[in-house]
Scaffold this motif. Structure first.
Motif, mmCIF file in Angstrom:
data_model
loop_
_atom_site.group_PDB
_atom_site.id
_atom_site.type_symbol
_atom_site.label_atom_id
_atom_site.label_comp_id
_atom_site.label_asym_id
_atom_site.label_seq_id
_atom_site.Cartn_x
_atom_site.Cartn_y
_atom_site.Cartn_z
ATOM 1 N N SER A 54 0.845 -1.196 0.000
ATOM 2 C CA SER A 54 0.000 0.000 0.000
ATOM 3 C C SER A 54 0.878 1.243 0.000
ATOM 4 O O SER A 54 1.918 1.281 0.661
ATOM 5 C CB SER A 54 -0.937 0.021 1.202
ATOM 6 N N THR A 55 0.444 2.249 -0.736
ATOM 7 C CA THR A 55 1.157 3.525 -0.807
ATOM 8 C C THR A 55 0.460 4.539 0.090
ATOM 9 O O THR A 55 -0.757 4.715 0.016
ATOM 10 C CB THR A 55 1.187 4.051 -2.250
ATOM 11 N N GLU A 56 1.227 5.210 0.944
ATOM 12 C CA GLU A 56 0.690 6.203 1.859
ATOM 13 C C GLU A 56 1.284 7.565 1.546
ATOM 14 O O GLU A 56 2.256 7.685 0.785
ATOM 15 C CB GLU A 56 0.994 5.817 3.310
ATOM 16 N N SER A 57 0.704 8.594 2.152
ATOM 17 C CA SER A 57 1.202 9.954 1.984
ATOM 18 C C SER A 57 1.410 10.580 3.355
ATOM 19 O O SER A 57 1.021 10.015 4.387
ATOM 20 C CB SER A 57 0.215 10.797 1.163
ATOM 21 N N LEU A 58 2.014 11.767 3.373
ATOM 22 C CA LEU A 58 2.190 12.476 4.639
ATOM 23 C C LEU A 58 0.854 12.829 5.267
ATOM 24 O O LEU A 58 0.739 12.885 6.499
ATOM 25 C CB LEU A 58 3.019 13.746 4.406
ATOM 26 N N LEU A 59 -0.170 13.076 4.430
ATOM 27 C CA LEU A 59 -1.495 13.342 4.986
ATOM 28 C C LEU A 59 -2.050 12.102 5.686
ATOM 29 O O LEU A 59 -2.655 12.211 6.757
ATOM 30 C CB LEU A 59 -2.445 13.795 3.876
ATOM 31 N N ASP A 60 -1.838 10.931 5.091
ATOM 32 C CA ASP A 60 -2.255 9.691 5.756
ATOM 33 C C ASP A 60 -1.546 9.528 7.094
ATOM 34 O O ASP A 60 -2.144 9.079 8.077
ATOM 35 C CB ASP A 60 -1.960 8.480 4.867
ATOM 36 N N LEU A 61 -0.263 9.903 7.118
ATOM 37 C CA LEU A 61 0.502 9.769 8.354
ATOM 38 C C LEU A 61 -0.029 10.707 9.433
ATOM 39 O O LEU A 61 -0.113 10.333 10.606
ATOM 40 C CB LEU A 61 1.980 10.056 8.068
ATOM 41 N N SER A 62 -0.398 11.937 9.041
ATOM 42 C CA SER A 62 -0.905 12.896 10.027
ATOM 43 C C SER A 62 -2.330 12.580 10.462
ATOM 44 O O SER A 62 -2.757 12.984 11.547
ATOM 45 C CB SER A 62 -0.843 14.314 9.447
ATOM 46 N N LEU A 63 -3.079 11.861 9.621
ATOM 47 C CA LEU A 63 -4.469 11.492 9.947
ATOM 48 C C LEU A 63 -4.582 9.990 10.199
ATOM 49 O O LEU A 63 -5.614 9.390 9.923
ATOM 50 C CB LEU A 63 -5.408 11.894 8.809
ATOM 51 N N ILE A 64 -3.529 9.403 10.740
ATOM 52 C CA ILE A 64 -3.489 7.948 10.863
ATOM 53 C C ILE A 64 -4.590 7.438 11.783
ATOM 54 O O ILE A 64 -5.139 6.360 11.577
ATOM 55 C CB ILE A 64 -2.091 7.495 11.349
ATOM 56 N N ARG A 65 -4.958 8.220 12.802
ATOM 57 C CA ARG A 65 -6.029 7.758 13.690
ATOM 58 C C ARG A 65 -7.359 7.696 12.947
ATOM 59 O O ARG A 65 -8.127 6.746 13.118
ATOM 60 C CB ARG A 65 -6.156 8.661 14.911
#
Length: 479
Positions: free
Chosen positions: A88-99
């Protein structure tokens, strides 16, 4: 270490960002451009909408840095063993909204709810009952939700709003400190900004920042403990989906617009400058193109692309790469089918410019046609290109929503406003109505499109020499 992933649309967005930096430098060294953009910034509506667009652009930029996580090595693996990465490919936005991404419920839940939206069978005191189940994540910190829920929501929303206002106050003071030289002191600058006695509409801009802080602050404060915009049928957070859809809208709006420019500008200048059979051939081309129903033409091209992608799954390591290539090709298709209007405008302006004295003088001195078109014609039609580009941005965002709604838009695995609205069709017809997914997509899309339209109006009034709508602010010559 994670592995950076450069998707097709990421590379194009990075290139557009570099071009924007170059254009900012051009504005700095070109007095005419600087004067025109100063007119845009003196329009309160354009300045405020530019702030809103900048906020959406920031979300897009954060969501355009993609990576794949490195998988943990197997037990007993050697230190020099090959590193494998997640599929799966993630982004920095995914990292900041991981919850938000990980707090999936079992089904629908209303905004800020602590129980599910539909009753489910359960057991209470040894007896089977049907009741609204307690959410796993929304309001899970409450021991007695019936008594604690409302005070907790109000307290967190108020704390977030106060934090947003405090940040807006700091921005106000920083702005006053930056322009204090033209007002005597920082205190005098604060008073002049509050009374709207500045050359730029700083009061309107700072009020916009304050409104954004009041709206965003409570959302940030609440989203760690509740689903602010509820959840969808599969329990995914709607706020997360709406934020992820912002990049899709920006990609469609920017890339599709940029894709129209080479055809529109080159063919429009050629048709207007050479006239004769060249003009007739180009007119015949774009007249034929516009005679075909646009939706049918785009749908046919998208379906061909879909068949190609389905037959070559080996080209992609992850599903994100496949869906990204599809949206990239959709932008190309929109560009190939949407250049006719701008081409007509450029052709008409070129027909006028080629008869002016400076072009006739260049021809008399033996300057080549290519040099005349590149140095004298093209720079003088760029105001039309800029105006049309900004105006087309919002149209293409709405176009994506329509195409996705009818099933020929972006990939279903990619978040988009059109996809959210499409999925809300059945939700709006059920009883009770599930309204929050549609409302969230509608609110975000309307905000983005309205801001783009207001900004486009300011650009048009400043750059179009025939416009009479612009009225300069009668203020003292201060910042």
């Amino acid at each position: 270490m994670p592995k950076l992933v450069f998707l097709w649309t990421d590379v194009v967005l990075y290139a557009i960002f570099l071009v924007l930096l170059w254009y900012v430098w051009r504005i700095k060294v070109n007095p005419n451009l600087r004067a025109n953009w100063a007119k845009v910034m003196r329009d309160p509506a354009a300045l405020c909408s530019g702030i809103v667009l900048a906020l959406f652009a920031l979300v897009t930029a954060v969501d355009s840095v993609h990576f794949r996580r490195a998988l943990s090595p197997a037990a007993g693996a050697r230190a020099d063993a090959t590193t494998f990465y997640a599929t799966s490919t993630e982004s920095l936005l995914d990292l900041s909204l991981i919850r938000l991404a990980q707090t999936r419920e079992s089904n629908y839940s209303e905004p800020l709810a602590y129980v599910g939206f539909t009753k489910e069978p359960s057991e209470r005191n040894g007896q089977p009952v049907r009741d609204y189940p307690r959410l796993k994540f929304g309001g899970a910190h409450l021991d007695d939700p019936a008594a604690q829920w409302l005070p907790d929501v109000l307290w967190r929303a108020a704390a977030g709003a106060l934090a947003g206002l405090a940040l807006a106050a700091l921005v106000w003071l920083a702005t006053a400190f930056a322009v204090r030289a033209n007002h005597g002191s920082t205190a005098a600058a604060v008073k002049d900004i509050a009374a709207d006695r500045t050359h730029m509409p700083l009061r309107a801009a700072l009020i916009t920042v304050a409104v954004i802080g009041v709206l965003v602050g409570p959302v940030i404060s609440l989203m760690g403990h509740y689903h602010v915009f509820g959840t969808d049928r599969t329990g995914n957070d709607v706020l997360y989906q709406a934020l992820k859809s912002v990049r899709t809208a920006f990609v469609i709006g920017t890339l599709a617009t940029v894709a129209t420019l080479p055809f529109a500008v080159v063919l429009g200048v050629l048709a207007g400058y050479f006239k004769g059979w060249v003009d007739e051939a180009i007119q015949y081309l774009y007249t034929t193109l516009t005679s075909v129903p646009n939706v049918l033409l785009i749908a046919a091209c998208v379906l061909m692309v879909q068949v190609f992608l389905d037959k070559h799954p080996e080209m992609f390591e992850t599903g994100s790469e496949r869906s990204d290539l599809k949206i990239f090709l959709l932008c190309v298709i929109l560009g190939l089918t949407g250049w006719a209007t701008l081409c007509r405008l450029v052709r008409g302006e070129t027909l006028k410019l080629r008869e002016l004295d400076f072009v006739q003088a260049a021809t008399a001195f033996g300057v080549s046609s290519v040099r005349i078109m590149a140095r004298h014609i093209t720079p003088n039609v760029m105001h039309l290109v800029l105006i049309t580009t900004v105006l087309s941005f919002s149209d293409l965002i709405l176009y994506e929503a329509v195409l996705t709604y009818v099933g020929v838009g972006v990939d279903p695995s990619m978040n988009s406003f059109g996809g959210m609205i499409n999925l809300a069709r059945s939700e709006m017809s059920r009883d009770p109505v599930v309204w929050w997914s549609f409302a969230a997509a509608f609110a975000f899309m309307v905000t983005l499109v309205l801001a783009a339209n207001l900004f486009a109006d300011g650009v048009r009034d400043a750059f179009d020499p025939r416009s009479r709508n612009f009225r300069p602010r009668l203020r003292p010559a201060t910042l």
